[in-house]
Design a protein around this motif. Structure first.
Motif, PDB file in Angstrom:
ATOM      1  N   LYS A 111      15.622   1.412  -0.878  1.00  0.00           N
ATOM      2  CA  LYS A 111      14.584   0.588  -0.268  1.00  0.00           C
ATOM      3  C   LYS A 111      14.973   0.086   1.122  1.00  0.00           C
ATOM      4  O   LYS A 111      14.111  -0.246   1.937  1.00  0.00           O
ATOM      5  CB  LYS A 111      14.249  -0.595  -1.177  1.00  0.00           C
ATOM      6  CG  LYS A 111      13.600  -0.203  -2.501  1.00  0.00           C
ATOM      7  CD  LYS A 111      13.309  -1.434  -3.346  1.00  0.00           C
ATOM      8  CE  LYS A 111      12.758  -1.065  -4.721  1.00  0.00           C
ATOM      9  NZ  LYS A 111      11.403  -0.490  -4.656  1.00  0.00           N
ATOM     10  N   ARG A 174       3.796   1.474   0.063  1.00  0.00           N
ATOM     11  CA  ARG A 174       3.031   0.867  -1.035  1.00  0.00           C
ATOM     12  C   ARG A 174       3.639   1.146  -2.413  1.00  0.00           C
ATOM     13  O   ARG A 174       3.728   0.227  -3.260  1.00  0.00           O
ATOM     14  CB  ARG A 174       1.579   1.376  -0.996  1.00  0.00           C
ATOM     15  CG  ARG A 174       0.726   1.015  -2.212  1.00  0.00           C
ATOM     16  CD  ARG A 174       0.623  -0.494  -2.420  1.00  0.00           C
ATOM     17  NE  ARG A 174      -0.119  -0.789  -3.654  1.00  0.00           N
ATOM     18  CZ  ARG A 174       0.420  -0.839  -4.857  1.00  0.00           C
ATOM     19  NH1 ARG A 174       1.737  -0.615  -5.011  1.00  0.00           N
ATOM     20  NH2 ARG A 174      -0.309  -1.113  -5.911  1.00  0.00           N
ATOM     21  N   TYR A 175       4.045   2.386  -2.665  1.00  0.00           N
ATOM     22  CA  TYR A 175       4.421   2.750  -4.036  1.00  0.00           C
ATOM     23  C   TYR A 175       5.920   2.849  -4.276  1.00  0.00           C
ATOM     24  O   TYR A 175       6.342   3.059  -5.422  1.00  0.00           O
ATOM     25  CB  TYR A 175       3.729   4.065  -4.430  1.00  0.00           C
ATOM     26  CG  TYR A 175       2.236   3.879  -4.553  1.00  0.00           C
ATOM     27  CD1 TYR A 175       1.694   3.204  -5.643  1.00  0.00           C
ATOM     28  CD2 TYR A 175       1.371   4.325  -3.556  1.00  0.00           C
ATOM     29  CE1 TYR A 175       0.329   3.005  -5.748  1.00  0.00           C
ATOM     30  CE2 TYR A 175       0.001   4.126  -3.654  1.00  0.00           C
ATOM     31  CZ  TYR A 175      -0.509   3.457  -4.759  1.00  0.00           C
ATOM     32  OH  TYR A 175      -1.875   3.241  -4.854  1.00  0.00           O
ATOM     33  N   TRP A 178       6.798  -1.576  -2.165  1.00  0.00           N
ATOM     34  CA  TRP A 178       5.970  -2.628  -2.762  1.00  0.00           C
ATOM     35  C   TRP A 178       5.510  -2.263  -4.173  1.00  0.00           C
ATOM     36  O   TRP A 178       4.455  -2.692  -4.629  1.00  0.00           O
ATOM     37  CB  TRP A 178       4.732  -2.874  -1.899  1.00  0.00           C
ATOM     38  CG  TRP A 178       5.046  -3.401  -0.527  1.00  0.00           C
ATOM     39  CD1 TRP A 178       6.220  -3.938  -0.080  1.00  0.00           C
ATOM     40  CD2 TRP A 178       4.151  -3.420   0.598  1.00  0.00           C
ATOM     41  NE1 TRP A 178       6.126  -4.304   1.237  1.00  0.00           N
ATOM     42  CE2 TRP A 178       4.864  -3.997   1.684  1.00  0.00           C
ATOM     43  CE3 TRP A 178       2.836  -3.019   0.792  1.00  0.00           C
ATOM     44  CZ2 TRP A 178       4.296  -4.172   2.942  1.00  0.00           C
ATOM     45  CZ3 TRP A 178       2.271  -3.198   2.049  1.00  0.00           C
ATOM     46  CH2 TRP A 178       2.985  -3.770   3.108  1.00  0.00           C
ATOM     47  N   ALA A 179       6.285  -1.479  -4.876  1.00  0.00           N
ATOM     48  CA  ALA A 179       5.896  -1.002  -6.209  1.00  0.00           C
ATOM     49  C   ALA A 179       5.637  -2.167  -7.159  1.00  0.00           C
ATOM     50  O   ALA A 179       6.323  -3.193  -7.117  1.00  0.00           O
ATOM     51  CB  ALA A 179       6.992  -0.109  -6.776  1.00  0.00           C
ATOM     52  N   GLN A 180       4.630  -2.001  -8.006  1.00  0.00           N
ATOM     53  CA  GLN A 180       4.254  -3.007  -8.997  1.00  0.00           C
ATOM     54  C   GLN A 180       4.159  -2.356 -10.370  1.00  0.00           C
ATOM     55  O   GLN A 180       3.957  -1.145 -10.487  1.00  0.00           O
ATOM     56  CB  GLN A 180       2.897  -3.626  -8.634  1.00  0.00           C
ATOM     57  CG  GLN A 180       2.837  -4.266  -7.261  1.00  0.00           C
ATOM     58  CD  GLN A 180       1.439  -4.714  -6.893  1.00  0.00           C
ATOM     59  OE1 GLN A 180       0.571  -4.842  -7.748  1.00  0.00           O
ATOM     60  NE2 GLN A 180       1.205  -4.951  -5.613  1.00  0.00           N
ATOM     61  N   ASP A 181       4.272  -3.174 -11.398  1.00  0.00           N
ATOM     62  CA  ASP A 181       4.083  -2.669 -12.757  1.00  0.00           C
ATOM     63  C   ASP A 181       2.688  -2.071 -12.879  1.00  0.00           C
ATOM     64  O   ASP A 181       1.705  -2.654 -12.417  1.00  0.00           O
ATOM     65  CB  ASP A 181       4.245  -3.798 -13.776  1.00  0.00           C
ATOM     66  CG  ASP A 181       5.678  -4.282 -13.887  1.00  0.00           C
ATOM     67  OD1 ASP A 181       6.583  -3.540 -13.450  1.00  0.00           O
ATOM     68  OD2 ASP A 181       5.888  -5.409 -14.385  1.00  0.00           O
ATOM     69  N   ASP A 183       1.753   0.762 -11.541  1.00  0.00           N
ATOM     70  CA  ASP A 183       1.493   1.737 -10.471  1.00  0.00           C
ATOM     71  C   ASP A 183       1.714   3.158 -10.983  1.00  0.00           C
ATOM     72  O   ASP A 183       2.533   3.378 -11.882  1.00  0.00           O
ATOM     73  CB  ASP A 183       2.450   1.504  -9.293  1.00  0.00           C
ATOM     74  CG  ASP A 183       2.021   0.354  -8.408  1.00  0.00           C
ATOM     75  OD1 ASP A 183       0.861  -0.099  -8.531  1.00  0.00           O
ATOM     76  OD2 ASP A 183       2.843  -0.093  -7.587  1.00  0.00           O
TER      77      ASP A 183
END
Length: 207
Positions: A111, A174-175, A178-181, A183
């Motif tokens: 990251k 974004r993925y 800034w990854a989110q559960d 995705d």
């Protein structure tokens, strides 16, 4: 002698030297990611690398020099990840899908690449521009190779390559960053982007 030539002269010639250089670059990535360029320090880099302060100057003249080397190292790592994911028998669209998936996976694991590359815009604009020019060139070459096999349009060039790169960069932001559960995973994101390349976004044929 310019800085790049000086650094080239310092390229390690032994396995031990190459390992030490790798430690310094890996440590610099963490130091710059944690503190940013201006707050990062050479002593912080050597402490993370587990080497003496004097060892740093065997390879680099300054914090600026290792930052430039790190940007190039990261740029090359991004390219290597894409190349390693591409198989010789893949069609041109499959190549772009595999390259994007590999980039998303690389960015998720590293990251710090986004912060360091973004900071290079202000710390070292030449390295920043060179990073994106290298990626754009690689994509352009892939698109032109795809056209030579009749898999892609014959008129694809730099604008299309930079458009693909822009899509990939922001999908990574974004993925991966800034990854989110919940995705979609990298393979799914790459599949969606590949459909966009294949079919466009128009819902019907234009008049």
């Amino acid at each position: 002698m310019d800085d790049l030539a000086t650094q080239a002269d310092r390229k390690p010639r032994t396995e031990r030297g190459r390992k030490t250089l790798r430690k310094l670059l890996d440590a610099a990535a963490v130091e710059f990611a944690d503190h940013g360029f201006h707050e990062a320090s050479i002593s912080g880099i050597t402490r993370r690398a587990g080497v003496a302060l004097g060892t740093f100057y065997t390879y680099y003249d300054s914090k600026d020099a290792i930052f430039r080397a790190l940007v190039r190292d990261m740029s090359e790592a991004v390219g290597t990840a894409a190349r390693d994911a591409i198989e010789p028998d893949m069609g041109p669209l499959a190549v772009e899908r595999a390259a994007l998936q590999a980039f998303l996976e690389f960015a998720a694991e590293h990251k710090e690449v986004y912060r360091i590359i973004d900071e290079a815009e202000f710390v070292d604009p030449v390295s920043y521009r060179a990073h994106y020019e290298r990626i754009g060139d690689r994509i352009e070459q892939r698109l032109k190779a795809g056209a030579s096999t009749d898999g892609l349009r014959a008129d694809l060039g730099e604008p299309e390559a930079w458009a693909v790169m822009g899509m990939n960069v922001f999908l990574g932001l974004r993925y991966a960053i800034w990854a989110q559960d919940g995705d979609p995973d990298p393979a799914t994101v790459a599949k969606i982007a590949n459909r966009l390349l294949r079919e466009g976004i128009a819902g019907s044929k234009p008049d």
